[in-house]
Design a protein around this motif. Sequence first.
Motif, PDB file in Angstrom:
ATOM      1  N   GLN A  80       0.827  -1.203   0.000  1.00  0.00           N
ATOM      2  CA  GLN A  80       0.000   0.000   0.000  1.00  0.00           C
ATOM      3  C   GLN A  80       0.864   1.257   0.000  1.00  0.00           C
ATOM      4  O   GLN A  80       0.533   2.241  -0.662  1.00  0.00           O
ATOM      5  N   GLU A  81       1.966   1.226   0.728  1.00  0.00           N
ATOM      6  CA  GLU A  81       2.875   2.375   0.761  1.00  0.00           C
ATOM      7  C   GLU A  81       3.487   2.609  -0.620  1.00  0.00           C
ATOM      8  O   GLU A  81       3.589   3.751  -1.072  1.00  0.00           O
ATOM      9  N   ARG A  82       3.873   1.509  -1.305  1.00  0.00           N
ATOM     10  CA  ARG A  82       4.416   1.652  -2.665  1.00  0.00           C
ATOM     11  C   ARG A  82       3.375   2.265  -3.604  1.00  0.00           C
ATOM     12  O   ARG A  82       3.689   3.161  -4.382  1.00  0.00           O
ATOM     13  N   LYS A  83       2.134   1.782  -3.512  1.00  0.00           N
ATOM     14  CA  LYS A  83       1.058   2.342  -4.349  1.00  0.00           C
ATOM     15  C   LYS A  83       0.877   3.825  -4.071  1.00  0.00           C
ATOM     16  O   LYS A  83       0.765   4.632  -4.992  1.00  0.00           O
ATOM     17  N   PHE A  84       0.844   4.155  -2.786  1.00  0.00           N
ATOM     18  CA  PHE A  84       0.642   5.546  -2.391  1.00  0.00           C
ATOM     19  C   PHE A  84       1.773   6.420  -2.920  1.00  0.00           C
ATOM     20  O   PHE A  84       1.535   7.497  -3.483  1.00  0.00           O
ATOM     21  N   GLN A  85       3.014   5.968  -2.733  1.00  0.00           N
ATOM     22  CA  GLN A  85       4.165   6.746  -3.186  1.00  0.00           C
ATOM     23  C   GLN A  85       4.154   6.898  -4.703  1.00  0.00           C
ATOM     24  O   GLN A  85       4.500   7.962  -5.229  1.00  0.00           O
ATOM     25  N   LYS A  86       3.741   5.858  -5.403  1.00  0.00           N
ATOM     26  CA  LYS A  86       3.671   5.925  -6.863  1.00  0.00           C
ATOM     27  C   LYS A  86       2.648   6.975  -7.301  1.00  0.00           C
ATOM     28  O   LYS A  86       2.924   7.806  -8.161  1.00  0.00           O
ATOM     29  N   GLU A  87       1.468   6.943  -6.681  1.00  0.00           N
ATOM     30  CA  GLU A  87       0.421   7.911  -7.021  1.00  0.00           C
ATOM     31  C   GLU A  87       0.847   9.330  -6.636  1.00  0.00           C
ATOM     32  O   GLU A  87       0.650  10.266  -7.407  1.00  0.00           O
ATOM     33  N   GLY A  89       3.855  10.416  -6.245  1.00  0.00           N
ATOM     34  CA  GLY A  89       4.994  10.817  -7.075  1.00  0.00           C
ATOM     35  C   GLY A  89       4.534  11.337  -8.425  1.00  0.00           C
ATOM     36  O   GLY A  89       5.029  12.361  -8.916  1.00  0.00           O
ATOM     37  N   SER A  90       3.565  10.661  -9.028  1.00  0.00           N
ATOM     38  CA  SER A  90       3.082  11.125 -10.335  1.00  0.00           C
ATOM     39  C   SER A  90       2.328  12.440 -10.191  1.00  0.00           C
ATOM     40  O   SER A  90       2.414  13.314 -11.051  1.00  0.00           O
ATOM     41  N   LYS A  91       1.601  12.617  -9.103  1.00  0.00           N
ATOM     42  CA  LYS A  91       0.872  13.874  -8.892  1.00  0.00           C
ATOM     43  C   LYS A  91       1.825  15.011  -8.548  1.00  0.00           C
ATOM     44  O   LYS A  91       1.618  16.151  -8.956  1.00  0.00           O
ATOM     45  N   ALA A  92       2.868  14.704  -7.793  1.00  0.00           N
ATOM     46  CA  ALA A  92       3.831  15.740  -7.419  1.00  0.00           C
ATOM     47  C   ALA A  92       4.648  16.161  -8.638  1.00  0.00           C
ATOM     48  O   ALA A  92       5.023  17.326  -8.767  1.00  0.00           O
ATOM     49  N   ALA A  93       4.913  15.204  -9.527  1.00  0.00           N
ATOM     50  CA  ALA A  93       5.694  15.513 -10.724  1.00  0.00           C
ATOM     51  C   ALA A  93       4.880  16.364 -11.701  1.00  0.00           C
ATOM     52  O   ALA A  93       5.439  17.132 -12.478  1.00  0.00           O
ATOM     53  N   ALA A  94       3.568  16.223 -11.687  1.00  0.00           N
ATOM     54  CA  ALA A  94       2.709  16.988 -12.593  1.00  0.00           C
ATOM     55  C   ALA A  94       2.671  18.445 -12.143  1.00  0.00           C
ATOM     56  O   ALA A  94       2.633  18.751 -10.959  1.00  0.00           O
ATOM     57  N   ASP A  95       2.663  19.349 -13.120  1.00  0.00           N
ATOM     58  CA  ASP A  95       2.629  20.784 -12.836  1.00  0.00           C
ATOM     59  C   ASP A  95       1.165  21.203 -12.686  1.00  0.00           C
ATOM     60  O   ASP A  95       0.400  21.133 -13.649  1.00  0.00           O
ATOM     61  N   PRO A  96       0.741  21.651 -11.491  1.00  0.00           N
ATOM     62  CA  PRO A  96      -0.662  22.015 -11.300  1.00  0.00           C
ATOM     63  C   PRO A  96      -1.080  23.196 -12.170  1.00  0.00           C
ATOM     64  O   PRO A  96      -2.203  23.260 -12.647  1.00  0.00           O
ATOM     65  N   SER A  97      -0.180  24.143 -12.418  1.00  0.00           N
ATOM     66  CA  SER A  97      -0.552  25.293 -13.246  1.00  0.00           C
ATOM     67  C   SER A  97      -0.724  24.865 -14.695  1.00  0.00           C
ATOM     68  O   SER A  97      -1.586  25.394 -15.406  1.00  0.00           O
ATOM     69  N   ALA A  98       0.049  23.896 -15.150  1.00  0.00           N
ATOM     70  CA  ALA A  98      -0.107  23.392 -16.513  1.00  0.00           C
ATOM     71  C   ALA A  98      -1.448  22.698 -16.653  1.00  0.00           C
ATOM     72  O   ALA A  98      -2.128  22.833 -17.677  1.00  0.00           O
TER      73      ALA A  98
END
Length: 150
Positions: A80-87, A89-98
């Motif tokens: 579950q921790e790996r799943k959470f970190q993966k999700e 990580g992808s959200k943190a990498a995405a630019d919210p302003s973009a």
Amino acid sequence: FGSSLFRPAFDTLSRIGPRGLLETQIVAMAAASQDLIQQLLRAEKEAEEVIAGAKRNRLAKLKQAKDKAEEDLKIFREEQERKFQKEMGSKAAADPSAELKSSTQQQIDGVNRDYTANKDRAIQYIMSRVLDVPTQLTDTQKQALKMGTV
């Protein structure tokens, strides 16, 4: 009692007498009783050992089940921790302003499409309403003119 078969018993009886025979029987019964008591004590001890062994086995199985459950839980948590970190990580990498820019641009494009699709029809509707001026007076207007209120 002349038979040789009963002779040893008769000799013993005559030697110890009836009272001695009773005492001998009591002693024999007491010895047999002691043997039975010892047998019962051994059986109790065996039963206690069996019960103690069963308790040890039960505790060992409970500990084994607990350890297995803890291991399963650890594996589940890690997954579950790996799943959470993966999700995350992808959200943190995405630019919210973009993402906001993209969403806003999609909405603007939608409005422009609607404008282009409905522009001619809207112009026609407005023109028809503006040019559709009644040339006659309504009954209410005629009555107001007759009374001189206008």
